[in-house]
Design a protein around this motif. Structure first.
Motif, PDB file in Angstrom:
ATOM      1  N   THR A   1      10.411   9.940  -1.174  1.00 26.40           N
ATOM      2  CA  THR A   1      10.680   9.765   0.255  1.00 26.40           C
ATOM      3  C   THR A   1      10.694  10.984   1.296  1.00 26.40           C
ATOM      4  OG1 THR A   1      13.627   9.940   0.123  1.00 26.40           O
ATOM      5  CG2 THR A   1      11.946   7.859  -0.673  1.00 26.40           C
ATOM      6  N   ILE A   2      10.995  12.056   0.708  1.00 25.69           N
ATOM      7  CA  ILE A   2      11.013  13.303   1.545  1.00 25.69           C
ATOM      8  C   ILE A   2       9.671  13.889   2.763  1.00 25.69           C
ATOM      9  CG2 ILE A   2      13.390  14.739   1.311  1.00 25.69           C
ATOM     10  CD1 ILE A   2      11.960  16.563  -0.308  1.00 25.69           C
ATOM     11  N   GLY A   3       7.967  13.308   1.659  1.00 28.69           N
ATOM     12  CA  GLY A   3       7.272  13.861   1.706  1.00 28.69           C
ATOM     13  C   GLY A   3       6.740  13.229   3.542  1.00 28.69           C
TER      14      GLY A   3
ATOM     15  N   LEU B   1       7.037   5.940   1.128  1.00 25.01           N
ATOM     16  CA  LEU B   1       8.363   4.973   1.310  1.00 25.01           C
ATOM     17  C   LEU B   1      10.210   5.720   2.137  1.00 25.01           C
ATOM     18  CD1 LEU B   1       9.196   2.884  -1.788  1.00 25.01           C
ATOM     19  CD2 LEU B   1       8.472   2.337   0.104  1.00 25.01           C
ATOM     20  N   GLY B   2       9.550   7.222   2.644  1.00 26.22           N
ATOM     21  CA  GLY B   2       9.966   7.323   3.094  1.00 26.22           C
ATOM     22  C   GLY B   2       9.886   6.705   4.972  1.00 26.22           C
TER      23      GLY B   2
ATOM     24  N   GLU C   1       0.732  -1.354  -0.347  1.00 20.55           N
ATOM     25  CA  GLU C   1       0.071  -0.037  -0.017  1.00 20.55           C
ATOM     26  C   GLU C   1       1.047   1.411   0.058  1.00 20.55           C
ATOM     27  OE1 GLU C   1      -2.902  -0.659   2.737  1.00 20.55           O
ATOM     28  OE2 GLU C   1      -4.224  -1.799   2.456  1.00 20.55           O
ATOM     29  N   ILE C   2       1.955   1.603   0.791  1.00 16.06           N
ATOM     30  CA  ILE C   2       2.884   2.472   0.688  1.00 16.06           C
ATOM     31  C   ILE C   2       3.363   3.016  -0.332  1.00 16.06           C
ATOM     32  CG2 ILE C   2       4.872   3.102   2.019  1.00 16.06           C
ATOM     33  CD1 ILE C   2       4.025   1.767   4.428  1.00 16.06           C
TER      34      ILE C   2
ATOM     35  N   GLN D   1      15.090  -2.091   3.019  1.00 15.47           N
ATOM     36  CA  GLN D   1      14.024  -1.776   2.284  1.00 15.47           C
ATOM     37  C   GLN D   1      13.179  -1.246   1.510  1.00 15.47           C
ATOM     38  OE1 GLN D   1      11.240  -3.864   5.420  1.00 15.47           O
ATOM     39  NE2 GLN D   1      13.062  -5.479   6.261  1.00 15.47           N
ATOM     40  N   GLY D   2      13.160   0.128   2.958  1.00 18.09           N
ATOM     41  CA  GLY D   2      12.336   1.233   1.889  1.00 18.09           C
ATOM     42  C   GLY D   2      13.696   2.161   0.552  1.00 18.09           C
TER      43      GLY D   2
END
Length: 250
Positions: free
Chosen positions: A187-189, A197-198, A48-49, A215-216
């Motif tokens: 990712t910084i969001g 995924l951040g 989902e992410i 993993q991310g």
């Protein structure tokens, strides 16, 4: 070429398998954790992410493409040539202000969540698409455009039937670059509560869990490579179809 395609398909299959059933890959990440730390990210569904991360990127790139291509078309028409400096300045905004700064400015106005991230990615993705579209539209084969005029095509018909199709491989190169940049930058969001995924990487950093961080990072990295390769292949295909060489900046 075929071996490369097979490798990419295998990597894609492994990525999908990991996102659907991450526990299956527990053995690969177990050596990275210590004590009673969880091996697989357990604060949400990785699938989902990842889907949400891709959706944010897709929306931002689509919006940036619409504006950048529109501006490039405007300034390459006789009536819009005088707006080139203004359009270039607008496209440069995202590169002038780093995404972190845009997020800091957008949060007080838009609040926490996805909206500030979309704004940051949108602004950051404008320049490569604008410059590539400008390059594509201003470096068309003169014989082709003259032939179109000789056939009595209107300016609109030349744009839609000749100029944009010929310039599309170069435009796509800009979209490719913008997409890959946005994939990583999104990712910084998570620092402003966007679902990207951040959050997996940040959770790993906060808990000193190397497995989460890996993993991310792996998901983002693999997605970036696969999407880059797919768009590059499409770009080469279209370039061959139109008889154009790849002129876009990589």
């Amino acid at each position: 070429m075929k071996i490369g395609l097979v490798i990419r398909l295998i990597v894609l299959a492994l990525l999908i398998a990991f996102l659907i059933s991450p526990e299956t890959f527990r053995f690969a990440f177990a050596p990275l954790v210590t004590g009673n730390q969880p091996v697989i990210y357990n604060q949400g569904s990785l699938l989902e992410i990842t889907i949400n991360h891709l959706m944010i990127v897709a929306i931002a790139v689509a919006a940036a493409t619409a504006l950048a291509v529109g501006l490039a078309i405007l300034v390459t028409r006789p009536f819009g040539a005088e707006f080139l400096p203004l359009s270039r300045s607008l496209a440069n905004i995202g590169q002038t202000f780093p995404p972190v700064a845009v997020l800091a400015l957008a949060v007080p106005i838009l609040g926490f969540g996805t909206a500030p991230t979309l704004v940051a990615l949108f602004l950051y993705g404008l320049l490569p698409i604008f410059e590539n579209t400008l390059t594509g539209l201003t470096n068309l084969p003169g014989a082709v455009t003259e032939a179109a005029r000789g056939m009595g095509m209107t300016g609109r018909q030349r744009l839609l039937r000749v100029e944009l199709p010929l310039a599309f491989p170069v435009i796509l190169a800009g979209v490719r670059l913008s997409t890959v940049i946005s994939l990583a930058t999104a990712t910084i969001g998570s620092t402003v509560a966007a679902r990207t995924l951040g959050e997996v990487i940040i959770a790993g950093l906060l808990s000193n869990n190397t497995s989460f961080v890996l993993q991310g990072g792996l998901i983002v990295g693999v997605l970036a490579v696969l999407i880059y390769d797919a768009l590059s292949a499409l770009e080469r295909f279209l370039a061959r179809r139109t008889g154009q060489s790849r002129r876009a900046a990589a």
